[in-house]
Design a protein around this motif. Sequence first.
Motif, short mmCIF file in Angstrom:
data_model
loop_
_atom_site.label_atom_id
_atom_site.label_comp_id
_atom_site.label_asym_id
_atom_site.label_seq_id
_atom_site.Cartn_x
_atom_site.Cartn_y
_atom_site.Cartn_z
N LYS A 29 92.57 0.20 32.55
CA LYS A 29 91.60 -0.69 32.87
C LYS A 29 90.19 0.47 32.96
N GLU A 30 90.51 1.63 33.06
CA GLU A 30 89.57 2.77 33.27
C GLU A 30 88.76 2.97 31.96
N ILE A 31 89.40 2.68 31.01
CA ILE A 31 88.57 2.94 29.49
C ILE A 31 87.54 2.10 29.39
N LYS A 32 86.43 2.54 28.83
CA LYS A 32 85.16 1.81 29.17
C LYS A 32 84.58 1.82 27.45
N VAL A 33 85.51 1.72 26.35
CA VAL A 33 84.91 1.63 25.16
C VAL A 33 85.40 0.26 24.47
N ASN A 34 84.73 -0.21 23.31
CA ASN A 34 84.89 -1.44 23.01
C ASN A 34 86.24 -1.34 21.92
N GLN A 35 86.06 -0.26 21.01
CA GLN A 35 87.20 -0.21 20.18
C GLN A 35 87.45 1.36 20.09
N LEU A 36 88.95 1.41 19.57
CA LEU A 36 89.33 3.06 19.77
C LEU A 36 90.64 2.92 18.49
N MET A 37 90.78 3.97 18.12
CA MET A 37 91.82 4.31 17.21
C MET A 37 93.06 4.50 18.21
N VAL A 38 94.18 3.71 18.03
CA VAL A 38 95.39 3.70 18.60
C VAL A 38 96.54 4.49 17.99
N ILE A 39 96.95 5.28 18.92
CA ILE A 39 98.28 6.03 18.44
C ILE A 39 99.51 5.48 19.11
N GLY A 40 100.73 5.19 18.43
CA GLY A 40 101.89 4.54 19.22
C GLY A 40 102.44 5.66 19.85
N PRO A 41 103.65 5.11 20.76
CA PRO A 41 104.54 5.94 21.44
C PRO A 41 105.25 6.80 20.74
N GLY B 24 103.95 8.49 18.02
CA GLY B 24 103.12 9.14 17.22
C GLY B 24 102.54 8.68 16.10
N GLU B 25 102.84 7.17 15.63
CA GLU B 25 102.34 6.45 14.58
C GLU B 25 100.92 6.03 14.86
N LYS B 26 100.12 6.35 13.69
CA LYS B 26 98.85 5.46 13.97
C LYS B 26 98.91 4.07 13.53
N MET B 27 98.13 3.25 14.67
CA MET B 27 98.27 1.94 14.42
C MET B 27 96.81 1.33 14.20
N GLY B 28 95.81 2.09 13.79
CA GLY B 28 94.65 1.83 13.28
C GLY B 28 93.61 1.69 14.24
N VAL B 29 92.41 1.04 14.00
CA VAL B 29 91.25 0.73 14.87
C VAL B 29 91.64 -0.54 15.66
N LYS B 30 91.79 -0.57 16.89
CA LYS B 30 91.73 -1.88 17.60
C LYS B 30 90.75 -2.27 18.49
N SER B 31 90.64 -3.37 19.18
CA SER B 31 89.80 -3.44 20.07
C SER B 31 90.49 -3.13 21.52
N LEU B 32 89.78 -2.94 22.44
CA LEU B 32 90.43 -2.54 24.07
C LEU B 32 91.37 -3.36 24.37
N GLN B 33 90.92 -4.78 24.14
CA GLN B 33 92.09 -5.63 24.79
C GLN B 33 93.25 -5.78 23.70
N ASP B 34 93.19 -5.61 22.80
CA ASP B 34 94.29 -5.67 21.93
C ASP B 34 95.27 -4.38 22.21
N ALA B 35 94.87 -3.28 22.30
CA ALA B 35 95.54 -2.08 22.66
C ALA B 35 96.12 -2.10 23.89
N LEU B 36 95.63 -2.64 24.78
CA LEU B 36 96.23 -2.69 26.36
C LEU B 36 97.13 -4.11 26.21
N THR B 37 97.18 -4.83 25.31
CA THR B 37 98.11 -5.80 25.24
C THR B 37 99.41 -5.26 24.60
N ILE B 38 99.18 -4.24 23.45
CA ILE B 38 100.50 -3.63 22.91
C ILE B 38 100.84 -2.58 23.92
N ALA B 39 100.16 -2.01 25.00
CA ALA B 39 100.80 -1.05 25.60
C ALA B 39 101.48 -1.76 26.83
#
Length: 184
Positions: free
Chosen positions: A18-30, A32-47
């Motif tokens: 929740k400290e992250i203050k960006v709308n979109q970010l490139m997500v790297i999986g646990p 090391g695989e690239k998961m692509g550009v995701k919204s912050l909410q989607d990335a938090l859900t995956i995590a």
Amino acid sequence: MLNIAKYNIKSNDLPINKEIKVNQLMVIGPNGEKMGVKSLQDALTIASFAGLDLVLMNKGSDQPVGKIMDYNKYKYEKNKKTKDALKKQRESNKEMKEYQLSVKIDIHDFDTRKKHAQEYLIKGHKIKVTIRFRGRELEHIDVGRDVMLKFAEGLSDYCTIESMPSMEGKTRTMTMVLAPKKEI
């Protein structure tokens, strides 16, 4: 998702969840695989689904990158690497103690210096032994070399000769370096 409130967050730590203050970010999986550009909410859900944290790895770039990982494990390993590096640095920066002898050194002075040098060798420090020749002593450098070798022989249980006695350039000084044995 882990409870952030119980962790002591410092200003130099990476922003997580929740400290992250960006709308979109490139997500790297646990793994090391690239998961692509995701919204912050989607990335938090995956995590949170994976039971891990979303960590913002680079703050100031055009395309922020977030990595899904166990943040506490990451911090622990980072601190461990730092401590190991400091430990290795301390080991490599062992002190070199210098002992000055003379050609006409008395037996008691010789034994005292040898005893103190032995203590430093046990601690793991190197010993630099020097003899400064004065006046006519320069004609008898072999006597000075014998004194140095006798000093090294007296400490042979604790050290090895790293550099044999030698004259330094045009100076009137002869030096020898003793290094501690590894199995002390």
